[in-house]
Design a protein around this motif. Structure first.
Motif, PDB file in Angstrom:
ATOM      1  N   ILE A 260       0.766  -1.127   0.126  1.00 10.33           N
ATOM      2  CA  ILE A 260      -0.230   0.028  -0.009  1.00 10.33           C
ATOM      3  C   ILE A 260       0.704   1.420   0.138  1.00 10.33           C
ATOM      4  N   LEU A 261       1.843   1.190   0.622  1.00 11.81           N
ATOM      5  CA  LEU A 261       2.792   2.371   0.550  1.00 11.81           C
ATOM      6  C   LEU A 261       3.563   2.643  -0.492  1.00 11.81           C
ATOM      7  N   LYS A 262       3.928   1.372  -1.224  1.00 11.05           N
ATOM      8  CA  LYS A 262       4.470   1.436  -2.610  1.00 11.05           C
ATOM      9  C   LYS A 262       3.440   2.004  -3.499  1.00 11.05           C
ATOM     10  N   LEU A 263       2.287   1.749  -3.533  1.00 13.42           N
ATOM     11  CA  LEU A 263       1.195   2.180  -4.450  1.00 13.42           C
ATOM     12  C   LEU A 263       1.266   3.969  -4.157  1.00 13.42           C
ATOM     13  N   LYS A 264       0.820   4.127  -2.798  1.00 14.72           N
ATOM     14  CA  LYS A 264       0.824   5.509  -2.468  1.00 14.72           C
ATOM     15  C   LYS A 264       2.006   6.320  -2.972  1.00 14.72           C
ATOM     16  N   SER A 265       3.190   5.859  -2.848  1.00 17.82           N
ATOM     17  CA  SER A 265       4.576   6.343  -3.374  1.00 17.82           C
ATOM     18  C   SER A 265       4.518   6.678  -4.957  1.00 17.82           C
ATOM     19  N   LYS A 266       3.326   6.271  -5.614  1.00 12.58           N
ATOM     20  CA  LYS A 266       3.391   6.889  -7.125  1.00 12.58           C
ATOM     21  C   LYS A 266       2.525   7.888  -6.982  1.00 12.58           C
ATOM     22  N   ILE A 267       1.894   8.315  -5.877  1.00 18.73           N
ATOM     23  CA  ILE A 267       1.000   9.787  -5.929  1.00 18.73           C
ATOM     24  C   ILE A 267       1.738  10.793  -5.281  1.00 18.73           C
ATOM     25  N   THR A 268       2.007  10.351  -4.017  1.00 19.61           N
ATOM     26  CA  THR A 268       3.037  11.439  -3.292  1.00 19.61           C
ATOM     27  C   THR A 268       4.505  11.575  -3.735  1.00 19.61           C
ATOM     28  N   PRO A 269       5.055  12.795  -3.439  1.00 16.69           N
ATOM     29  CA  PRO A 269       4.563  13.583  -2.710  1.00 16.69           C
ATOM     30  C   PRO A 269       3.844  14.853  -3.396  1.00 16.69           C
ATOM     31  N   SER A 270       3.485  14.636  -4.665  1.00 18.80           N
ATOM     32  CA  SER A 270       2.695  15.570  -5.514  1.00 18.80           C
ATOM     33  C   SER A 270       1.313  15.969  -4.968  1.00 18.80           C
ATOM     34  N   GLN A 271       0.699  14.739  -4.534  1.00 17.39           N
ATOM     35  CA  GLN A 271      -0.635  14.791  -3.912  1.00 17.39           C
ATOM     36  C   GLN A 271      -0.805  14.058  -2.582  1.00 17.39           C
ATOM     37  N   LYS A 272      -1.126  14.550  -1.686  1.00 20.21           N
ATOM     38  CA  LYS A 272      -1.353  13.579  -0.443  1.00 20.21           C
ATOM     39  C   LYS A 272      -2.587  12.949  -0.843  1.00 20.21           C
ATOM     40  N   CYS A 273      -2.538  11.708  -0.273  1.00 21.86           N
ATOM     41  CA  CYS A 273      -3.855  10.846  -0.316  1.00 21.86           C
ATOM     42  C   CYS A 273      -4.115   9.902   0.790  1.00 21.86           C
ATOM     43  N   THR A 274      -5.284   9.429   1.063  1.00 21.35           N
ATOM     44  CA  THR A 274      -5.547   8.193   2.167  1.00 21.35           C
ATOM     45  C   THR A 274      -5.347   6.878   1.360  1.00 21.35           C
ATOM     46  N   THR A 275      -5.238   5.830   2.176  1.00 22.38           N
ATOM     47  CA  THR A 275      -5.172   4.492   1.551  1.00 22.38           C
ATOM     48  C   THR A 275      -6.491   4.290   0.763  1.00 22.38           C
ATOM     49  N   PHE A 276      -7.495   4.721   1.143  1.00 17.10           N
ATOM     50  CA  PHE A 276      -8.643   4.186   0.469  1.00 17.10           C
ATOM     51  C   PHE A 276      -8.458   4.983  -0.931  1.00 17.10           C
ATOM     52  N   GLU A 277      -8.227   6.169  -0.852  1.00 20.55           N
ATOM     53  CA  GLU A 277      -8.125   7.032  -2.399  1.00 20.55           C
ATOM     54  C   GLU A 277      -7.241   6.325  -3.151  1.00 20.55           C
ATOM     55  N   ALA A 278      -5.947   6.069  -2.820  1.00 22.35           N
ATOM     56  CA  ALA A 278      -4.886   5.549  -3.648  1.00 22.35           C
ATOM     57  C   ALA A 278      -5.743   3.985  -4.064  1.00 22.35           C
ATOM     58  N   LEU A 279      -6.070   3.374  -3.340  1.00 19.96           N
ATOM     59  CA  LEU A 279      -6.513   2.053  -3.880  1.00 19.96           C
ATOM     60  C   LEU A 279      -7.900   1.892  -4.601  1.00 19.96           C
ATOM     61  N   ALA A 280      -8.603   2.826  -4.255  1.00 21.24           N
ATOM     62  CA  ALA A 280      -9.897   3.227  -4.999  1.00 21.24           C
ATOM     63  C   ALA A 280      -9.697   3.367  -6.409  1.00 21.24           C
ATOM     64  N   SER A 281      -8.892   4.404  -6.543  1.00 18.04           N
ATOM     65  CA  SER A 281      -8.204   5.015  -7.772  1.00 18.04           C
ATOM     66  C   SER A 281      -7.593   3.829  -8.670  1.00 18.04           C
ATOM     67  N   HIS A 282      -6.697   3.056  -8.020  1.00 14.09           N
ATOM     68  CA  HIS A 282      -6.018   1.871  -8.753  1.00 14.09           C
ATOM     69  C   HIS A 282      -6.909   0.963  -9.063  1.00 14.09           C
ATOM     70  N   THR A 283      -7.979   0.445  -8.167  1.00 15.67           N
ATOM     71  CA  THR A 283      -8.911  -0.599  -8.482  1.00 15.67           C
ATOM     72  C   THR A 283      -9.788  -0.048  -9.654  1.00 15.67           C
ATOM     73  N   TRP A 284     -10.147   1.064  -9.669  1.00 18.63           N
ATOM     74  CA  TRP A 284     -11.045   1.592 -10.686  1.00 18.63           C
ATOM     75  C   TRP A 284     -10.414   1.694 -11.962  1.00 18.63           C
ATOM     76  N   GLN A 285      -9.253   2.165 -12.052  1.00 15.99           N
ATOM     77  CA  GLN A 285      -8.405   2.045 -13.337  1.00 15.99           C
ATOM     78  C   GLN A 285      -7.980   0.592 -13.776  1.00 15.99           C
ATOM     79  N   ALA A 286      -7.706  -0.391 -12.959  1.00 15.58           N
ATOM     80  CA  ALA A 286      -7.468  -1.561 -13.233  1.00 15.58           C
ATOM     81  C   ALA A 286      -8.903  -2.388 -13.846  1.00 15.58           C
TER      82      ALA A 286
END
Length: 466
Positions: A260-286
């Protein structure tokens, strides 16, 4: 992250106790009245039961479970009542359009007892994913319609090794995820601490979410539509209906904290996000990538948002009714799959941000029109069961070895992982070939450079291919 590739096996039939099922009534007299349900409670979208499955290495005395259930139903007495159409509904209305209420009559919850010739280890080994045979673990009520099923149905299945499977079906019109967790944990608390009171007193009144008079629908609500699109009608593609028309398989993918941290590292530091936001975006895209949709289509992501502290005044502590609304992120297929994860995260964050008291009240007012429906045409729906303490349910013999749904659906669940609170399991059902692609995009996306992978998409006519 790992894809759960364990082969699902058919489980044997349950042997039911001779006196099963029985009705468990509140152990003291309870108020007899009609309980008003809010417009968030009686949506067509929620007219089903939430079905949980818990696996325990050590069983609990069935009689003590019945006794504690009787006690807790004194506090949560609407769950011992029955749903019905309210007096305000006219007899000529379709059942889909009728306003519902709860007849708090103390009739009781349905409780079934059974035995299954399996051990806990065998269940875990051969049933890595939900399958249709798991439905044997919850007593099927012989009912003509949804309203005839008791709001609470329980089955306790004892296993060969001394373990236990507990399955519950709780009517979604009475409780949301937070509410079901509140009830189940209160039941478990009373079972393991017979002389104690529930840790949280339930708040029953739903009038705190009553629509305004006159109604004031002052916002556009992309979550809803007032018609049901057919395949190809007006440019709409009823994807979910198409998916449900063919065989589906469950796909289950577990994300560890480090992943989960590795997933969030694709988004931060340019954009802070929660675990849900990161995982939801990834799941939606996949999910969208795996379906090979036209790049011109608009796709939606609907996800539950707790409103208990978003409305004014805040909902009282102990409110166990539906205290959530659906957030809606929307974009085109092309924009979703050719942009990085930050794009999806931003859409999810914007969808959450707009859900203030004014917007929520407008939504409640809109739902006075019973013809309004949740738009499921080209939509992924995510329901978050993690972070609700559902995996902590301890009746006195320890926390469960497994917690999850009885069946998998086209709606996506973010599930807790037993004994690993920081991990999240993503569960959704798709056609077999689509499920393989989905697992690939979910598990392999982070293994390669994001820019290289996105550049691997080619625009062929109206579809994006990889």
């Amino acid at each position: 992250m790992t894809a759960d590739t364990k082969k699902s096996a058919e489980i044997p039939d349950c042997e039911y106790h001779p006196n099963s099922p029985s009705l468990i009534t509140p152990h003291r007299s309870t108020p007899t009245h009609s309980l008003y349900l809010s417009n968030l409670d009686d949506q067509k979208f929620l007219r089903f039961s939430i079905k949980y499955l818990y696996l325990y290495e050590k069983g609990v005395c069935v009689e003590s479970l019945k006794l504690s259930l009787s006690r807790i139903l004194t506090e949560y007495y609407p769950l011992a009542g029955r749903l019905r159409a309210s007096a305000s509904s006219t007899t000529h209305e379709s059942s889909d359009y009728q306003k519902l209420e709860v007849d708090c009559n103390g009739e009781g919850a349905l409780f079934a007892e059974a035995y299954l010739d399996l051990s806990v280890v065998e269940f875990l080994e051969f049933c890595g994913k939900p399958n249709k045979s798991w439905r044997k673990l919850l007593y099927k009520v012989d009912a003509l319609c949804f309203l005839d099923v008791p709001p609470l149905v329980v089955q306790v299945t004892n296993l060969r090794c001394g373990g236990m499977i507990l399955c519950t079906a709780i009517n979604h019109c009475l409780c949301d995820g937070i509410g079901t967790s509140q009830f189940l944990n209160a039941w478990a608390h009373i079972t393991s601490n017979p002389n104690s009171d529930p840790p949280i007193q339930p708040f029953h009144d739903r009038h705190v979410l009553k629509p305004r008079t006159p109604s004031k629908v002052t916002f556009s609500h992309p979550v809803f539509t007032n018609f049901t699109p057919k395949m190809g009608e007006n440019g709409h593609f009823a994807l979910n209906k198409y998916l449900q028309s063919q065989p589906l398989v469950a796909t289950s993918i577990t994300f560890s904290p480090s992943q989960i941290l590795k997933l969030k590292s694709k988004i931060t530091p340019s954009q802070k996000c929660t675990t849900f936001e990161a995982l939801a975006s990834h799941t939606w895209q996949a999910w969208v990538k795996s379906l090979n949709l036209s790049h011109l289509l608009n796709v939606k992501l609907l996800f539950s948002v707790n409103i208990r502290k978003r409305v004014k005044p805040e909902l009282p502590q102990g409110y166990y009714g539906n205290g959530f609304v659906l957030g809606c992120a929307e974009t085109t297929v092309k924009d979703l799959v050719t942009n990085n994860l930050c794009h999806g995260v931003k859409l999810v964050q914007q969808a959450k941000l707009c859900l203030n008291d004014d917007c929520i009240r407008s939504m409640i007012d809109m739902l006075e029109d019973k013809k309004v429906r949740t738009d499921l045409s080209v939509t992924l729906v995510i329901s978050q069961w993690s972070k609700l303490s559902l995996e902590d349910l301890d009746f006195g013999s320890g926390k469960p070895s497994h917690m999850g749904p009885i069946a998998s659906d086209i709606y996506c669940l973010f599930l807790p992982v037993a004994k690993d609170p920081e991990s999240v399991r993503v569960l959704v059902s798709l056609p077999p070939k689509t499920a393989e692609k989905f697992e690939f995009y979910m598990t392999q996306f982070l293994e390669c450079d994001q820019n290289i992978e996105l550049n691997g998409y080619h625009d062929n006519g109206d579809r994006l291919t990889y």
